[in-house]
Design a protein around this motif. Structure first.
Motif, mmCIF file in Angstrom:
data_model
loop_
_atom_site.group_PDB
_atom_site.id
_atom_site.type_symbol
_atom_site.label_atom_id
_atom_site.label_comp_id
_atom_site.label_asym_id
_atom_site.label_seq_id
_atom_site.Cartn_x
_atom_site.Cartn_y
_atom_site.Cartn_z
ATOM 1 N N THR A 1 0.846 -1.190 0.000
ATOM 2 C CA THR A 1 0.000 0.000 0.000
ATOM 3 C C THR A 1 0.886 1.247 0.000
ATOM 4 O O THR A 1 1.922 1.285 0.667
ATOM 5 C CB THR A 1 -0.939 0.023 1.214
ATOM 6 O OG1 THR A 1 -0.171 0.168 2.410
ATOM 7 C CG2 THR A 1 -1.748 -1.267 1.303
ATOM 8 N N ILE A 2 0.450 2.262 -0.748
ATOM 9 C CA ILE A 2 1.253 3.472 -0.940
ATOM 10 C C ILE A 2 0.421 4.684 -0.544
ATOM 11 O O ILE A 2 -0.709 4.861 -1.021
ATOM 12 C CB ILE A 2 1.728 3.597 -2.400
ATOM 13 C CG1 ILE A 2 2.480 2.321 -2.823
ATOM 14 C CG2 ILE A 2 2.622 4.818 -2.570
ATOM 15 C CD1 ILE A 2 2.859 2.295 -4.293
ATOM 16 N N HIS A 3 0.970 5.542 0.319
ATOM 17 C CA HIS A 3 0.206 6.685 0.829
ATOM 18 C C HIS A 3 0.124 7.815 -0.185
ATOM 19 O O HIS A 3 0.852 7.874 -1.174
ATOM 20 C CB HIS A 3 0.777 7.182 2.162
ATOM 21 C CG HIS A 3 2.155 7.786 2.076
ATOM 22 N ND1 HIS A 3 2.445 8.921 1.361
ATOM 23 C CD2 HIS A 3 3.341 7.411 2.659
ATOM 24 C CE1 HIS A 3 3.719 9.231 1.505
ATOM 25 N NE2 HIS A 3 4.288 8.321 2.280
ATOM 26 N N GLY A 4 -0.779 8.750 0.090
ATOM 27 C CA GLY A 4 -0.947 9.927 -0.761
ATOM 28 C C GLY A 4 0.052 11.001 -0.417
ATOM 29 O O GLY A 4 0.974 10.819 0.362
ATOM 30 N N GLY A 5 -0.141 12.161 -1.000
ATOM 31 C CA GLY A 5 0.739 13.289 -0.707
ATOM 32 C C GLY A 5 1.327 13.935 -1.949
ATOM 33 O O GLY A 5 0.690 14.775 -2.552
ATOM 34 N N PRO A 6 2.557 13.582 -2.320
ATOM 35 C CA PRO A 6 3.445 12.604 -1.685
ATOM 36 C C PRO A 6 4.064 13.051 -0.358
ATOM 37 O O PRO A 6 4.572 12.234 0.394
ATOM 38 C CB PRO A 6 4.540 12.399 -2.726
ATOM 39 C CG PRO A 6 4.567 13.648 -3.517
ATOM 40 C CD PRO A 6 3.151 14.153 -3.544
ATOM 41 N N PHE A 7 4.003 14.373 -0.047
ATOM 42 C CA PHE A 7 4.652 14.838 1.181
ATOM 43 C C PHE A 7 3.715 14.599 2.370
ATOM 44 O O PHE A 7 3.107 15.504 2.933
ATOM 45 C CB PHE A 7 5.021 16.315 1.071
ATOM 46 C CG PHE A 7 6.022 16.774 2.102
ATOM 47 C CD1 PHE A 7 7.250 16.134 2.237
ATOM 48 C CD2 PHE A 7 5.758 17.847 2.935
ATOM 49 C CE1 PHE A 7 8.183 16.550 3.184
ATOM 50 C CE2 PHE A 7 6.674 18.284 3.880
ATOM 51 C CZ PHE A 7 7.886 17.631 4.001
ATOM 52 N N ALA A 8 3.591 13.318 2.707
ATOM 53 C CA ALA A 8 2.785 12.844 3.827
ATOM 54 C C ALA A 8 3.500 11.617 4.361
ATOM 55 O O ALA A 8 4.557 11.231 3.824
ATOM 56 C CB ALA A 8 1.369 12.524 3.376
ATOM 57 N N GLN A 9 2.948 10.974 5.364
ATOM 58 C CA GLN A 9 3.626 9.816 5.917
ATOM 59 C C GLN A 9 2.642 8.793 6.452
ATOM 60 O O GLN A 9 1.555 9.144 6.921
ATOM 61 C CB GLN A 9 4.583 10.222 7.048
ATOM 62 C CG GLN A 9 3.894 10.837 8.265
ATOM 63 C CD GLN A 9 4.803 10.944 9.486
ATOM 64 O OE1 GLN A 9 5.979 10.609 9.452
ATOM 65 N NE2 GLN A 9 4.252 11.401 10.594
ATOM 66 N N TYR A 10 3.021 7.530 6.327
ATOM 67 C CA TYR A 10 2.385 6.491 7.124
ATOM 68 C C TYR A 10 2.955 6.580 8.534
ATOM 69 O O TYR A 10 4.090 7.044 8.741
ATOM 70 C CB TYR A 10 2.687 5.104 6.560
ATOM 71 C CG TYR A 10 1.802 4.677 5.415
ATOM 72 C CD1 TYR A 10 0.417 4.799 5.485
ATOM 73 C CD2 TYR A 10 2.354 4.108 4.268
ATOM 74 C CE1 TYR A 10 -0.387 4.375 4.441
ATOM 75 C CE2 TYR A 10 1.551 3.684 3.215
ATOM 76 C CZ TYR A 10 0.179 3.823 3.306
ATOM 77 O OH TYR A 10 -0.625 3.405 2.277
ATOM 78 N N THR A 11 2.170 6.117 9.510
ATOM 79 C CA THR A 11 2.646 6.058 10.888
ATOM 80 C C THR A 11 2.387 4.665 11.439
ATOM 81 O O THR A 11 1.730 3.840 10.793
ATOM 82 C CB THR A 11 1.928 7.091 11.786
ATOM 83 O OG1 THR A 11 0.584 6.641 12.025
ATOM 84 C CG2 THR A 11 1.909 8.466 11.140
#
Length: 677
Positions: free
Chosen positions: A449-459
């Motif tokens: 799975t790949i998060h949005g953003g791209p300047f965001a983060q999974y935690t």
């Protein structure tokens, strides 16, 4: 966790701590399938651990609690009959809440004055004839809009230039006074309807053709600070500045804080002693639009004596390694609390005007809010791997848990805590992420799975998506590749002008290493999925790497060329991330290489998505269909870019069900089996 258990996931607001430090109040909201909406109330949480939290309001959806500085009144937001949030106040000792606003588009946010008798709030003011201001004029019958600017729409709001966010001040009525009685009979006939008001009149302080946000009082209550992009040329940059207006009304003036270059100011707050002005801001480069992976910096300005110009701002945090955000809660006479995004966590820091930084909450947690009482007690709302949201007090540097709002979820479904993992990418760059493993010996198919953003983060905190997929028998692999936030600006800006290169290298290297390190994962049965930028990178990867059994591409940034003319941020986003030449756009475009896709792909989009408009998904789906790829197009009416996070409960459940059905066909598990014809 199963899709039908979404109503067990409680979301908490930032806590409002009583000035005496005895208790905090927090809003607790959850999805409700019967209402097909989000419902919730305010809870009082004693800081004495021997006492228990209790629900103190009974509204449909009560949110954003805040105590007056003297502790006598609690203010909060509650939706009216049309679902628009209005401001309510109630005596903090208890009583019946009293509505004090009647804003056509609802109240967006508010803040108390130091005297506890006034509140400043922001609300959108619609043009006459629009948004129901004239009976019988429906949205489809409104006048045409003549548009000549870049900034005319916003995802989740719609058109903005005809409903600007303005600043108001409200004098609170006597809460113990007799309630207003609506005239009836002869009195109603004698009093024109326009003269009757069941709420106190609010004074509008701003009128410019710009959105005004983040309003707070000065420490002496005489002025109000707010943020706006009201400068000349504001339609061609992302600059936002601080302004100041007298609380009694008058012309607003920009607060010149000696900016070294274009900045986007995101929060402002005067210190409790009135000697410093704190603000957070991001550098925007010489162009005023270079927002890519810019960390937010906390600044302080010495205000000096009344009438003097502010001094030069001093950066209190390092732009490269810290990424701080507000709201800026006062902590003592000359310090504020800030949140810091770092390495898959969100820390709580206190920062003084002298630049002293003290971490208060750190480690594998995501702090979502904090407030300070007059006696120094601090209440914190947070998430971690075992809770979707709880409240704690901070004592001696340690969190003391005061609530357990995820207990019901744990009673019905096991919450699987993510396992942190770090690997080296193909060029030796470290990549940090997590693996969420389902129960049982395996082998389990894996979902990248790949998060949005791209300047965001999974935690490493509770994530409903990972929990649903793990409960269905899938190992979930998620990481923060280059381009993500939380690892420094260089890490985030590494993909500027080269999307689909280092980021693809990182996620595939992490996926390979995670699969190899966990024997319970079936390396031969894998899928890939992501939304927004995650949809972009998923679509890009399946055009270049054919290892995955299937893919889900959701609300994707799929064609930088058409994105520029259709997205609410299209006029600047693609050009800053990919570069603006036709050659650069095509070289980083998933649409340009869509004909190379062989992977069965479910495309998901929302009809009202203004961030990644529907045409992005439509054209991508049509291209795959024409190429003979096994594909389907799932479209949600009435939803925008935030479907997976804040869409209607029915649609959120339906989205999970469709995604699981797709994986059941292409990656069946004993817990998510394929359905035979």
């Amino acid at each position: 966790m199963k899709p039908e258990q979404l109503p067990l996931v409680n979301t908490l607001s930032a806590p409002a701590i009583h000035p005496d430090g005895s208790r905090a109040v927090v809003s607790v909201t959850r999805p409700d399938f019967n209402a097909d909406d989000y419902v919730g109330q305010l809870w009082s949480v004693p800081l004495d651990p021997t006492k228990y939290p209790r629900r103190i309001t009974r509204g449909f959806r009560d949110t954003a609690p805040a105590f007056s500085p003297d502790g006598l009144v609690l203010a909060f937001l509650r939706p009216d009959a049309d679902g628009k949030p209005q401001l309510f106040v109630v005596e903090s000792a208890g009583g019946e809440p009293q509505r004090v606003t009647n804003q056509r588009c609802g109240v967006s946010g508010f803040s108390w004055a130091p005297d506890s008798h006034r509140i400043v709030f922001t609300a959108r003011v619609p043009e006459p004839g629009r948004y129901g201001t004239v009976d019988g004029v429906t949205p489809g019958r409104e006048d045409a809009r003549l548009i000549a600017v870049n900034k005319y729409r916003m995802n989740g709001v719609g058109y903005v230039s005809d409903q600007r966010l303005q600043v108001f001040v409200l004098d609170l009525p006597e809460l113990g006074g007799e309630p207003v009685v609506k005239p009836r009979g002869r009195a109603a006939h004698e009093m024109p309807a326009a003269e009757f008001a069941d709420v106190p009149a609010a004074r509008q302080l701003t009128f410019d053709d710009a959105d005004h946000d983040g309003a707070t009082f000065s420490s002496d209550g005489r002025h109000i600070y707010f943020l706006a992009a009201a400068h000349e040329g504001n339609d061609n940059d992302l600059v936002t500045s601080m302004y100041k207006v007298a609380a009694a009304g008058g012309d607003a003036s920009v607060v010149h804080a000696g900016h070294s270059g274009p900045q986007n100011v995101t929060a402002v707050r005067e210190s409790a002693n009135g000697r410093s002005l704190f603000f957070t801001a991001q550098d925007l480069g010489e162009s005023g639009t270079d927002f890519v992976a810019r960390n937010s910096v906390l600044f302080a300005v010495s205000l000096g004596q009344p009438g003097e110009d502010p001094a030069e701002p001093v950066a209190l945090t390092d732009a490269e390694h810290l990424d701080v955000s507000g709201p800026l809660e006062q902590n003592g006479p000359d310090s504020v609390l800030v949140l810091n995004t770092v390495a898959g966590t969100v820390e709580l820091l206190t920062v003084s005007s002298a630049g002293d930084i003290t971490p208060l909450v750190f480690g594998p947690k995501v702090v979502t809010g904090a407030t300070v009482a007059a006696n120094g007690e601090i209440a914190v709302s947070f998430q971690d791997g075992s809770t979707a949201g709880d409240v704690a007090s901070l004592e001696g540097g340690e969190l003391r848990l005061l609530t357990d709002f995820s207990a019901a979820l744990r009673n019905y479904s096991r919450i699987v805590e993510p396992v942190a993992f770090e690997v080296e990418s193909g060029d030796g760059h470290p990549v940090h992420g997590w693996v969420v493993l389902p129960d049982g010996p395996g082998p389990h198919p894996a979902l990248l799975t790949i998060h949005g953003g791209p300047f965001a983060q999974y935690t490493g905190a509770f994530f409903d998506e990972a929990q649903v997929y793990a409960a269905a028998g899938y190992a979930v692999v998620m990481c923060n590749p280059r381009g993500s936030s939380g690892y420094g600006q260089a890490h985030g800006r590494a993909i500027k002008g080269q999307m689909g290169t280092l980021d693809m290298l990182d996620v595939l290297a992490f996926f390979d290493a995670a699969v190899a390190a966990h024997p319970v994962i079936d390396a031969a049965r894998t899928g890939i999925m992501g939304g927004s930028y995650g949809g972009y990178l998923s679509a890009w990867i399946i055009a270049h790497d054919h290892r995955f059994e299937a893919a889900v591409v959701e609300r994707g940034f799929l064609d930088p060329v058409s994105f520029a003319g259709s997205s609410d941020i299209g006029w600047f986003f693609g050009g800053e991330y990919t570069g603006g030449t036709p050659e650069q756009l095509l070289a980083q475009s998933p649409m340009a290489v869509a004909s190379a896709v062989k992977t069965p792909t479910l495309v998901i989009h929302s009809e009202n998505d203004l961030r990644c408009p529907l045409e992005q998904g439509q054209r991508y789906y049509a291209t795959l269909k024409a190429s003979g790829v096994d594909t389907a197009f799932l479209v949600f009416p009435g939803e925008d870019h935030e479907l997976s996070r804040s869409g209607t409960p029915h649609h959120r459940r339906q989205r999970f069900e469709h995604i699981l059905a797709w994986w059941a066909v292409h990656l069946p598990t004993p817990l998510n089996p394929a359905i035979s014809a």
